[in-house]
Design an enzyme around this catalytic site. Structure first.
Site, mmCIF file in Angstrom:
data_model
loop_
_atom_site.group_PDB
_atom_site.id
_atom_site.type_symbol
_atom_site.label_atom_id
_atom_site.label_comp_id
_atom_site.label_asym_id
_atom_site.label_seq_id
_atom_site.Cartn_x
_atom_site.Cartn_y
_atom_site.Cartn_z
ATOM 1 N N ASN A 86 -10.501 -3.270 -6.550
ATOM 2 C CA ASN A 86 -9.640 -2.341 -7.306
ATOM 3 C C ASN A 86 -10.157 -2.030 -8.715
ATOM 4 O OD1 ASN A 86 -6.504 -3.471 -5.802
ATOM 5 N ND2 ASN A 86 -7.772 -1.704 -5.289
ATOM 6 N N ASP A 109 0.831 -1.217 0.000
ATOM 7 C CA ASP A 109 0.000 0.000 0.000
ATOM 8 C C ASP A 109 0.865 1.267 0.000
ATOM 9 O OD1 ASP A 109 -2.298 1.463 0.028
ATOM 10 O OD2 ASP A 109 -2.716 1.181 2.152
HETATM 11 C C1 FPP Z 1 -2.108 -0.045 -3.331
HETATM 12 O O1 FPP Z 1 -1.588 1.274 -3.302
HETATM 13 C C2 FPP Z 1 -1.502 -0.794 -4.450
HETATM 14 C C3 FPP Z 1 -2.199 -1.409 -5.452
HETATM 15 C C4 FPP Z 1 -3.650 -1.411 -5.518
HETATM 16 C C5 FPP Z 1 -1.487 -2.069 -6.581
HETATM 17 C C6 FPP Z 1 -0.261 -2.853 -6.221
HETATM 18 C C7 FPP Z 1 0.450 -3.189 -7.482
HETATM 19 C C8 FPP Z 1 1.793 -3.208 -7.650
HETATM 20 C C9 FPP Z 1 2.763 -2.996 -6.570
HETATM 21 C C10 FPP Z 1 2.418 -3.430 -9.003
HETATM 22 C C11 FPP Z 1 2.017 -4.631 -9.779
HETATM 23 C C12 FPP Z 1 2.179 -5.927 -9.098
HETATM 24 C C13 FPP Z 1 3.041 -6.916 -9.455
HETATM 25 C C14 FPP Z 1 2.903 -8.262 -8.821
HETATM 26 C C15 FPP Z 1 4.118 -6.726 -10.429
HETATM 27 P P1 FPP Z 1 -2.577 2.513 -3.516
HETATM 28 O O2 FPP Z 1 -2.654 2.791 -4.980
HETATM 29 O O3 FPP Z 1 -3.905 2.222 -2.886
HETATM 30 O O4 FPP Z 1 -1.834 3.650 -2.772
HETATM 31 P P2 FPP Z 1 -2.517 4.912 -2.034
HETATM 32 O O5 FPP Z 1 -3.329 4.350 -0.896
HETATM 33 O O6 FPP Z 1 -1.339 5.706 -1.579
HETATM 34 O O7 FPP Z 1 -3.337 5.631 -3.070
#
Ligand code: FPP
Length: 246
Positions: free
Chosen positions: A74, A26
């Site tokens: 998501n 996150d």
């Molecule tokens: C949450 O951060 C993250 C995600 C929903 C996506 C995670 C994906 C990756 C790390 C990359 C792809 C994965 C692989 C396996 C290569 P957020 O966007 O909710 O962050 P925020 O809360 O700060 O907005």
């Protein structure tokens, strides 16, 4: 044996490491906002962190890592952001296939892959098939995954087996129900890490988290370093796990 001098971070007892670490990756969006970059840049940096931290977990000899890459919720994000995450996954899986012999990770998916683009679904299947022999370190990637969804799916599969006369609901045990989950055969996570200051489980591994230790940190996932992982493991090692006992 205590921590090696080469390992950054606090003292960690290398003889008593968790067997299974799960991570909610996150904070990618906030990392990008702080730098006035698009959210996709945050996810790209997050994918890079995953490569680094997974390598470190493997070097420590920890056999299971589970990461939350994309939840059933998501899909509510903008089409551009969803496509950016899917694009990063595509690149990651191409690397998994190309560098398999060097990286030696088993890659397994937890989640309903049916809504994914056909080429991405095929890559997931290929990566899972081809990496089957690398059992020393297994990475479970939760993709279109939700804990409630996983439990409902297991209940449906189990009910179908009952109707087919293959299972008897009076005799259902936790161990038998486990076999219907995506995580069948995987020990429950010992340690769940959530960076970025949030202190929620967010529908992650609901069944499997029953006795897990939680570790939260304000560090955003793209900034998460090997030393942060060692902090999390050290904190875990200072806790007394009771499993309901005294
Ligand atoms: C949450 O951060 C993250 C995600 C929903 C996506 C995670 C994906 C990756 C790390 C990359 C792809 C994965 C692989 C396996 C290569 P957020 O966007 O909710 O962050 P925020 O809360 O700060 O907005």
């Amino acid at each position: 044996m205590l921590f090696s001098k080469k390992t950054p971070g606090p003292e960690v007892d290398l003889e008593h490491l968790p067997r299974h670490i799960a991570i909610i990756m996150d904070g990618n969006g906030r990392w990008a906002r702080k730098r006035r970059l698009p959210r996709s840049a945050g996810h790209a940096a997050g994918a890079e962190t995953l490569r680094r931290i997974a390598g470190h977990i493997q070097r420590l000899g920890i056999p299971y890592l589970t990461v939350y890459a994309f939840s059933t919720e998501n899909w509510k994000r903008s089409p551009e952001e969803v496509e950016a995450i899917m694009g990063l996954l595509r690149t990651y899986l191409q690397e998994v296939l190309r560098d398999m012999e060097k990286n030696r990770f088993q890659t397994v998916f937890f989640g309903d892959l049916s809504p994914l683009a056909p080429d991405l679904r095929a890559l997931c299947r290929q990566a899972q098939e081809a990496s089957r022999p690398y059992t020393d370190c297994r990475m479970n990637i939760c993709l279109n995954y939700g804990g409630r969804d996983e439990i409902l799916r297991a209940a449906r599969l189990y009910a179908a087996d009952c109707l087919a006369g293959k299972a008897d609901p009076q005799r259902l045990t936790e161990a038998e129900f486990d076999q219907y989950l995506y995580s069948r055969g995987v020990p429950d996570p010992d340690l769940i890490i959530r960076p970025s200051g949030e202190q929620r489980l967010s529908n992650f591994l609901l069944w499997q988290a029953a006795y897990a230790e939680f570790y939260y940190t304000d560090v955003l996932w793209p900034d998460f370093k090997e030393a942060d992982l060692m902090e999390a493991i050290a904190a875990y090692q200072h806790r007394k796990r009771r499993f309901g006992g005294v």
